[in-house]
Write an enzyme that holds these catalytic residues in place. Structure first.
Site, PDB file in Angstrom:
ATOM      1  N   ILE A 179     -14.244   6.363 -11.881  1.00 59.60           N
ATOM      2  CA  ILE A 179     -14.637   6.258 -13.291  1.00 59.60           C
ATOM      3  C   ILE A 179     -13.391   5.997 -14.138  1.00 59.60           C
ATOM      4  O   ILE A 179     -12.263   6.293 -13.719  1.00 59.60           O
ATOM      5  CB  ILE A 179     -15.359   7.528 -13.791  1.00 59.60           C
ATOM      6  CG1 ILE A 179     -14.450   8.758 -13.643  1.00 59.60           C
ATOM      7  CG2 ILE A 179     -16.675   7.726 -13.051  1.00 59.60           C
ATOM      8  CD1 ILE A 179     -14.915   9.965 -14.448  1.00 59.60           C
ATOM      9  N   GLY A 180     -13.603   5.478 -15.317  1.00 56.76           N
ATOM     10  CA  GLY A 180     -12.502   5.079 -16.192  1.00 56.76           C
ATOM     11  C   GLY A 180     -11.475   6.168 -16.414  1.00 56.76           C
ATOM     12  O   GLY A 180     -10.256   5.944 -16.295  1.00 56.76           O
ATOM     13  N   ASN A 181     -11.922   7.360 -16.725  1.00 55.38           N
ATOM     14  CA  ASN A 181     -11.002   8.460 -17.036  1.00 55.38           C
ATOM     15  C   ASN A 181     -10.069   8.780 -15.874  1.00 55.38           C
ATOM     16  O   ASN A 181      -8.898   9.102 -16.080  1.00 55.38           O
ATOM     17  CB  ASN A 181     -11.826   9.712 -17.415  1.00 55.38           C
ATOM     18  CG  ASN A 181     -10.952  10.837 -17.877  1.00 55.38           C
ATOM     19  OD1 ASN A 181     -10.751  11.818 -17.165  1.00 55.38           O
ATOM     20  ND2 ASN A 181     -10.383  10.690 -19.052  1.00 55.38           N
ATOM     21  N   THR A 182     -10.561   8.670 -14.665  1.00 55.19           N
ATOM     22  CA  THR A 182      -9.734   8.959 -13.485  1.00 55.19           C
ATOM     23  C   THR A 182      -8.753   7.821 -13.192  1.00 55.19           C
ATOM     24  O   THR A 182      -7.567   8.074 -12.952  1.00 55.19           O
ATOM     25  CB  THR A 182     -10.647   9.211 -12.257  1.00 55.19           C
ATOM     26  OG1 THR A 182     -11.512  10.306 -12.555  1.00 55.19           O
ATOM     27  CG2 THR A 182      -9.835   9.529 -11.013  1.00 55.19           C
ATOM     28  N   LYS A 206      -6.658  -0.783  -5.097  1.00 59.67           N
ATOM     29  CA  LYS A 206      -8.130  -0.837  -5.142  1.00 59.67           C
ATOM     30  C   LYS A 206      -8.728   0.361  -5.869  1.00 59.67           C
ATOM     31  O   LYS A 206      -9.501   1.148  -5.300  1.00 59.67           O
ATOM     32  CB  LYS A 206      -8.736  -0.935  -3.739  1.00 59.67           C
ATOM     33  CG  LYS A 206      -8.359  -2.203  -2.992  1.00 59.67           C
ATOM     34  CD  LYS A 206      -9.136  -2.337  -1.683  1.00 59.67           C
ATOM     35  CE  LYS A 206      -8.729  -3.553  -0.903  1.00 59.67           C
ATOM     36  NZ  LYS A 206      -7.372  -3.472  -0.309  1.00 59.67           N
ATOM     37  N   PHE A 207      -8.395   0.490  -7.151  1.00 56.15           N
ATOM     38  CA  PHE A 207      -8.987   1.565  -7.959  1.00 56.15           C
ATOM     39  C   PHE A 207     -10.504   1.456  -7.862  1.00 56.15           C
ATOM     40  O   PHE A 207     -11.056   0.349  -7.885  1.00 56.15           O
ATOM     41  CB  PHE A 207      -8.547   1.425  -9.415  1.00 56.15           C
ATOM     42  CG  PHE A 207      -7.069   1.623  -9.627  1.00 56.15           C
ATOM     43  CD1 PHE A 207      -6.503   2.889  -9.503  1.00 56.15           C
ATOM     44  CD2 PHE A 207      -6.241   0.559  -9.923  1.00 56.15           C
ATOM     45  CE1 PHE A 207      -5.137   3.083  -9.688  1.00 56.15           C
ATOM     46  CE2 PHE A 207      -4.875   0.734 -10.118  1.00 56.15           C
ATOM     47  CZ  PHE A 207      -4.323   2.003 -10.002  1.00 56.15           C
ATOM     48  N   ARG A 242      -0.403  -8.757   9.005  1.00 54.07           N
ATOM     49  CA  ARG A 242       0.051  -8.698  10.398  1.00 54.07           C
ATOM     50  C   ARG A 242       0.504 -10.035  10.953  1.00 54.07           C
ATOM     51  O   ARG A 242       1.391 -10.082  11.810  1.00 54.07           O
ATOM     52  CB  ARG A 242      -1.060  -8.074  11.269  1.00 54.07           C
ATOM     53  CG  ARG A 242      -1.165  -6.572  11.084  1.00 54.07           C
ATOM     54  CD  ARG A 242      -2.465  -6.017  11.620  1.00 54.07           C
ATOM     55  NE  ARG A 242      -3.596  -6.340  10.742  1.00 54.07           N
ATOM     56  CZ  ARG A 242      -4.854  -5.961  10.958  1.00 54.07           C
ATOM     57  NH1 ARG A 242      -5.144  -5.252  12.038  1.00 54.07           N
ATOM     58  NH2 ARG A 242      -5.811  -6.274  10.109  1.00 54.07           N
ATOM     59  N   HIS A 298       0.920  -1.146   0.000  1.00 55.78           N
ATOM     60  CA  HIS A 298       0.000   0.000   0.000  1.00 55.78           C
ATOM     61  C   HIS A 298       0.951   1.185   0.000  1.00 55.78           C
ATOM     62  O   HIS A 298       1.292   1.725   1.053  1.00 55.78           O
ATOM     63  CB  HIS A 298      -0.846   0.034   1.286  1.00 55.78           C
ATOM     64  CG  HIS A 298      -2.021  -0.887   1.295  1.00 55.78           C
ATOM     65  ND1 HIS A 298      -3.052  -0.789   0.389  1.00 55.78           N
ATOM     66  CD2 HIS A 298      -2.359  -1.914   2.117  1.00 55.78           C
ATOM     67  CE1 HIS A 298      -3.964  -1.716   0.655  1.00 55.78           C
ATOM     68  NE2 HIS A 298      -3.563  -2.419   1.701  1.00 55.78           N
TER      69      HIS A 298
HETATM   70  O1  6AU Z   1      -3.422  -9.710   7.225  1.00 57.70           O
HETATM   71  P1  6AU Z   1      -3.855  -8.291   7.534  1.00 57.70           P
HETATM   72  O2  6AU Z   1      -5.242  -8.224   8.129  1.00 57.70           O
HETATM   73  O3  6AU Z   1      -2.854  -7.548   8.363  1.00 57.70           O
HETATM   74  O4  6AU Z   1      -3.866  -7.501   6.143  1.00 57.70           O
HETATM   75  C1  6AU Z   1      -4.728  -7.843   5.096  1.00 57.70           C
HETATM   76  C2  6AU Z   1      -4.375  -7.057   3.846  1.00 57.70           C
HETATM   77  C3  6AU Z   1      -4.539  -5.547   3.990  1.00 57.70           C
HETATM   78  C4  6AU Z   1      -5.879  -5.265   3.341  1.00 57.70           C
HETATM   79  O5  6AU Z   1      -5.885  -3.980   2.724  1.00 57.70           O
HETATM   80  C5  6AU Z   1      -6.019  -6.364   2.281  1.00 57.70           C
HETATM   81  O6  6AU Z   1      -5.230  -7.467   2.767  1.00 57.70           O
HETATM   82  N1  6AU Z   1      -7.384  -6.864   2.020  1.00 57.70           N
HETATM   83  C6  6AU Z   1      -7.889  -6.938   0.709  1.00 57.70           C
HETATM   84  C7  6AU Z   1      -7.080  -6.829  -0.510  1.00 57.70           C
HETATM   85  C8  6AU Z   1      -5.811  -7.504  -0.615  1.00 57.70           C
HETATM   86  O7  6AU Z   1      -7.483  -6.315  -1.514  1.00 57.70           O
HETATM   87  C9  6AU Z   1      -9.215  -7.263   0.471  1.00 57.70           C
HETATM   88  C10 6AU Z   1     -10.041  -7.649   1.567  1.00 57.70           C
HETATM   89  O8  6AU Z   1     -11.199  -8.007   1.383  1.00 57.70           O
HETATM   90  N2  6AU Z   1      -9.502  -7.664   2.822  1.00 57.70           N
HETATM   91  C11 6AU Z   1      -8.201  -7.305   3.071  1.00 57.70           C
HETATM   92  O9  6AU Z   1      -7.777  -7.382   4.227  1.00 57.70           O
HETATM   93  O10 6AU Z   1      -3.490  -4.910   3.262  1.00 57.70           O
END
Ligand code: 6AU
Length: 273
Positions: free
Chosen positions: A97-100, A93-94, A244, A62
């Site tokens: 809208i498409g243009n942005t 996680k876009f 984590r 991220h």
């Molecule tokens: O194992 P964690 O809980 O410390 O971290 C989970 C990671 C985080 C969330 O932003 C991501 O996975 N995540 C996502 C993703 C990967 O798109 C989707 C979701 O439904 N849940 C989720 O935790 O970086």
């Protein structure tokens, strides 16, 4: 679903070069672990990438949570990815809208397309978001042709998630329609059984990334919900994303090895059936 095949077999059969690389890495390194390195210092991110690199298939970032971000971090990350043979997945996680999203993906402050092999998007805006990102990746002058891919966030792990039902169905439909760029899903279940307006592809092989994976906890205080590496892989996950559970413990390397072993054994059990 091709989840009964080995990663090596899927690498040979897949038509998408990024999916092929992903499966080749998993096979070569015997790992289906994606570490979600959600730390806020650049030095810590690079240190984790270097120490955990040997045990992972993908490093998930991220990048916008770094509080001391600078473009040199991206160069360093790319070097570590080459050194340890892992892919980089920017969990952007876009959602616009498409243009942005085209401008957020290719160019901009973070230059995401220049360093992230894989990105993801939500289906909230509808088909246009996938159409737009695919269009950018297929432009004549796109410098990373065949080296970039998209995952659709088809379900979410958080309590009360609205990414269900029709949302998930449209996710599958768009993956089928734009399968040149979409290699799979972030989801907690296999989705191949979902019927859509677009017929399943001949030889369909979407890659399933499952997050919410933790060996020691059932969830957090903010609605995150966990399962183990074993249960995720048994439910069809090709790659398990853990944050984590790996980086926030006293020995992240030992933890990465433990997730790698449990994830890999569950995979071996699945393909042996
Ligand atoms: O194992 P964690 O809980 O410390 O971290 C989970 C990671 C985080 C969330 O932003 C991501 O996975 N995540 C996502 C993703 C990967 O798109 C989707 C979701 O439904 N849940 C989720 O935790 O970086």
């Amino acid at each position: 679903s091709k989840s009964h095949l080995t990663y090596g077999e899927r690498a040979k059969q897949h038509t998408n070069p990024v999916a092929r690389r992903l499966f080749e890495i998993a096979e070569a390194k015997e790992t289906n672990v994606v570490v979600s390195a959600d730390v806020t210092r650049a030095g810590e991110l690079l240190d984790l990438a270097d120490r955990l690199g040997p045990y992972i298939a993908v490093l998930k970032t991220h990048i916008d949570i770094l509080d001391n971000f600078s473009p040199t971090v991206l160069e360093d990350l790319k070097e570590l990815a080459a050194k340890h043979n892992f892919l980089i997945f920017e969990d952007r996680k876009f959602v616009d809208i498409g243009n942005t999203v085209q401008k957020q993906y290719h160019g901009g402050a973070l230059q995401i397309s220049s360093w992230a092999d894989i990105v993801n998007c939500t289906m909230l805006p509808g088909e246009g978001i996938v159409q737009a990102l695919t269009q950018t990746a297929e432009r004549e002058d796109f410098p990373y042709k065949d080296q970039r891919a998209l995952l659709i966030l088809a379900t979410m792990t958080s309590k009360g998630s609205l990414a269900t039902g029709e949302y998930t169905k449209v996710s599958v439909e768009c993956a089928r329609k734009y399968s040149r760029f979409v290699i799979g899903f972030v989801a907690s279940r296999t989705l191949g059984d979902i019927e859509t307006e677009v017929s399943p592809l001949e030889n369909e092989d979407f890659v399933l990334f499952t997050t919410g994976v933790n060996m020691a906890s059932k969830g957090d205080k903010l609605g995150q919900q966990y399962q183990t590496p074993k249960s995720a892989v048994e439910a069809g996950a090709d790659f398990i994303i853990a944050g984590r559970g790996i980086y926030a413990v006293s020995d992240p390397v030992a933890s990465a090895k433990a997730y790698k072993e449990e994830g890999w054994n569950a995979y071996l059990g699945r393909v042996a059936k």
